[in-house]
Design an enzyme around this catalytic site. Structure first.
Site, PDB file in Angstrom:
ATOM      1  N   LYS A   1       0.993   4.389  -2.790  1.00 52.23           N
ATOM      2  CA  LYS A   1       0.743   5.789  -2.465  1.00 52.23           C
ATOM      3  C   LYS A   1       1.918   6.678  -2.889  1.00 52.23           C
ATOM      4  O   LYS A   1       1.702   7.852  -3.254  1.00 52.23           O
ATOM      5  CB  LYS A   1       0.434   5.951  -0.982  1.00 52.23           C
ATOM      6  CG  LYS A   1      -0.869   5.275  -0.545  1.00 52.23           C
ATOM      7  CD  LYS A   1      -2.091   5.903  -1.197  1.00 52.23           C
ATOM      8  CE  LYS A   1      -2.699   5.125  -2.322  1.00 52.23           C
ATOM      9  NZ  LYS A   1      -3.924   5.754  -2.877  1.00 52.23           N
TER      10      LYS A   1
ATOM     11  N   TYR B   1       0.837  -1.204   0.000  1.00 52.14           N
ATOM     12  CA  TYR B   1       0.000   0.000   0.000  1.00 52.14           C
ATOM     13  C   TYR B   1       0.873   1.256   0.000  1.00 52.14           C
ATOM     14  O   TYR B   1       0.618   2.198  -0.777  1.00 52.14           O
ATOM     15  CB  TYR B   1      -0.911  -0.011   1.228  1.00 52.14           C
ATOM     16  CG  TYR B   1      -1.777   1.221   1.351  1.00 52.14           C
ATOM     17  CD1 TYR B   1      -2.942   1.344   0.610  1.00 52.14           C
ATOM     18  CD2 TYR B   1      -1.427   2.264   2.209  1.00 52.14           C
ATOM     19  CE1 TYR B   1      -3.749   2.471   0.717  1.00 52.14           C
ATOM     20  CE2 TYR B   1      -2.214   3.397   2.331  1.00 52.14           C
ATOM     21  CZ  TYR B   1      -3.371   3.495   1.579  1.00 52.14           C
ATOM     22  OH  TYR B   1      -4.158   4.629   1.691  1.00 52.14           O
TER      23      TYR B   1
END
Length: 256
Positions: free
Chosen positions: A157, A153
């Site tokens: 990002k 994740y």
């Protein structure tokens, strides 16, 4: 009155942004993964102009949603809100052979950006967790690494910031900015998230429609309507170009 498209807006911050924009008198087009979720969002925001449907984990759906969006007319702003969270317990592979987390969080915003008519403003959702992202851009699909949902994740990002700043460089007439909404109590963020949910959607809305001089900047990263620092690697032009090249090679879609 502005016309705004918000991906991943059947609930959470995306829906909250849509509701606020509609309250302000703007025309809002929302997006849901499937028809069942589309029915829910129509009930939640009946004044929405339309709800586009498509599971943005697949290339076919990315193309289809872009076609639906273009057929409806040009948007003044697009908020790329769609995303999967950091608590994914395992690597899920899409029908295209990609990591689902990367496909939804990174490739979908790239493909939609490339295929849709250019708006005046683009807003991408990043996270403070980008600071832990791997800037090597190696093994983006986690084919050779042992799966770590939090790391995967964080990587996406960081990639979203590279995309934001890369688009800002290539398209100087389009305002391209990123937002950290904070760690808020959404389905993705979880019940223990400490930040203020009521603030989590305001910066996206501000960037989409405000004439505040700060909202008219490009190539910035905002938290609560204030520019904040990013991992220095996010400003590396070579890394930005490399990510855009990878997205082009994977998707077959060029960002002109």
């Amino acid at each position: 009155m502005a016309r705004i498209f918000i991906t991943g807006s059947s609930d959470g911050l995306g829906l909250m942004a849509g509701q606020l924009l509609a309250e302000q008198g703007h025309s809002v087009v929302l997006h849901a993964r499937n028809e069942a979720r589309a029915e829910d969002v129509r009930a939640a925001l009946p004044q929405a102009e339309a709800v586009l449907i498509g599971d943005l984990s697949t290339l076919a759906a990315m193309h289809d949603v872009a076609q639906q969006a273009n057929a409806s007319g040009r948007f003044d702003a697009v908020i790329h809100n769609v995303g999967l969270g950091y608590r994914e317990p395992r690597r899920v592979e899409t029908s295209d052979g990609l990591s689902q987390l990367w496909a939804v969080n990174v490739l979908a915003p790239y493909v939609l950006t490339a295929l849709m008519q250019r708006p005046e403003r683009l807003i991408y959702l990043s996270s403070g967790m980008h600071s832990g992202g791997d800037d090597s851009l190696n093994d983006l699909q986690w084919a050779n690494r042992r799966w770590n949902g939090s790391q995967a994740y964080s990587d996406t990002k960081l990639h979203d910031l590279l995309l934001t700043f890369g688009v800002a460089r290539r398209w100087p007439t389009v305002r391209s900015n990123a937002v950290s909404p904070g760690w808020v109590k959404t389905r993705m963020g979880g019940a223990g998230a400490p930040d203020d949910l009521s603030q989590g959607h305001l910066t996206q809305v501000w960037l989409a429609v405000s004439d505040d001089p700060a909202a008219l900047e490009t190539g910035e990263y905002f938290y609560h309507q204030r520019p904040i620092k990013v991992l220095p690697a996010a400003h590396d032009h070579a890394l930005q170009d490399r990510l855009l090249d990878i997205c082009r090679e994977v998707s077959g879609v060029a960002l002109d």
